[in-house]
Design an enzyme around this catalytic site. Structure first.
Site, PDB file in Angstrom:
ATOM      1  N   VAL A  41     -79.549 -38.198 -70.781  1.00 29.07           N
ATOM      2  CA  VAL A  41     -80.351 -37.504 -71.789  1.00 29.07           C
ATOM      3  C   VAL A  41     -80.356 -36.027 -71.434  1.00 29.07           C
ATOM      4  O   VAL A  41     -80.549 -35.654 -70.269  1.00 29.07           O
ATOM      5  CB  VAL A  41     -81.798 -38.034 -71.831  1.00 29.07           C
ATOM      6  N   CYS A  42     -80.131 -35.168 -72.435  1.00 30.17           N
ATOM      7  CA  CYS A  42     -80.232 -33.729 -72.257  1.00 30.17           C
ATOM      8  C   CYS A  42     -79.290 -33.269 -71.130  1.00 30.17           C
ATOM      9  O   CYS A  42     -78.129 -33.659 -71.081  1.00 30.17           O
ATOM     10  CB  CYS A  42     -81.690 -33.362 -71.998  1.00 30.17           C
ATOM     11  N   THR A  43     -79.783 -32.477 -70.194  1.00 28.23           N
ATOM     12  CA  THR A  43     -78.918 -31.964 -69.132  1.00 28.23           C
ATOM     13  C   THR A  43     -78.608 -33.002 -68.060  1.00 28.23           C
ATOM     14  O   THR A  43     -77.899 -32.694 -67.090  1.00 28.23           O
ATOM     15  CB  THR A  43     -79.527 -30.710 -68.482  1.00 28.23           C
TER      16      THR A  43
END
Length: 208
Positions: free
Chosen positions: A99-101
């Site tokens: 998720v995300c970074t």
């Protein structure tokens, strides 16, 4: 269904809690929060703590691995023991996700070489520097059971897709209903492409 979510100081809360709220409902779900050392880890603001009950050393396999992002991920790109652990667990999973970074950690572990992937819009250049091919899609599925989600809230979308893959569409729809996930945002500014320049400038000023 063993679901492993690594924790570290500086994670983004929704990256963890969003997928957790859905995946914990999978039949026979066994959710494990793991870290370098068991204990409480704080989010990027230092205000919210989550508890890891297992160490990376003791967690050697998973059906689903969910790697969250957060302010700490850039620092963790040099954490070779963590990257090695991600590689080892990935070899056992049905699905390895981020998720995300968190995608930066998958990429630094060598899992995204030559693959399409997504991440937070602010980390695109760094993601591509590790050999991934950035795409703006909110959830990106690739061969080998690798799934990446864009920024923060997209982890919920990714988890619903995982639920569908693991338990079928009816179950996934039931989980969506259970958390009443029916987005109706008051503004159409949820992607970098759609946000106003004023909103971008405001965010940039807060990050200085």
């Amino acid at each position: 269904m063993r679901i492993v979510i690594p924790l570290f100081d500086g994670f983004t809360a929704l990256d963890v809690v969003g997928p957790y709220e859905i995946l914990r409902m999978l039949p026979d779900a066994d959710v494990v929060f793991a870290a370098a050392v068991p204990g409480t880890y704080a989010d990027g603001e230092g205000r919210l703590g989550l508890v890891a009950t297992e160490s990376f050393q003791d967690v050697t396999k998973a059906d689903i691995l969910v790697v969250p992002g957060g302010p700490a991920t850039r620092r963790l790109l040099a954490d070779q023991p963590l990257l090695d652990w991600i590689q080892r667990v990935h070899a056992t999973t049905r699905w390895t996700t981020s998720v995300c970074t968190g995608a930066l950690l998958l990429a630094a572990a060598g899992l995204l070489d030559g693959l399409e992937a997504t991440t937070h819009w602010g980390a695109v250049d760094l993601l591509e520097s590790y050999g991934a091919k950035y795409t703006e899609r909110r959830v990106v599925e690739q061969p080998g059971g690798i799934i990446t989600a864009a920024g923060v809230s997209s982890g919920i979308d990714m988890a619903l897709r995982l639920a569908e893959l693991a338990a079928g569409r009816v179950a996934a729809e039931a989980f969506q209903l259970a958390i009443e996930y029916d987005p109706q945002p008051p503004f159409d500014a949820g992607s970098y492409r759609k946000a106003s320049q004023e909103a971008k400038d405001y965010l940039a000023a807060r990050r200085r």
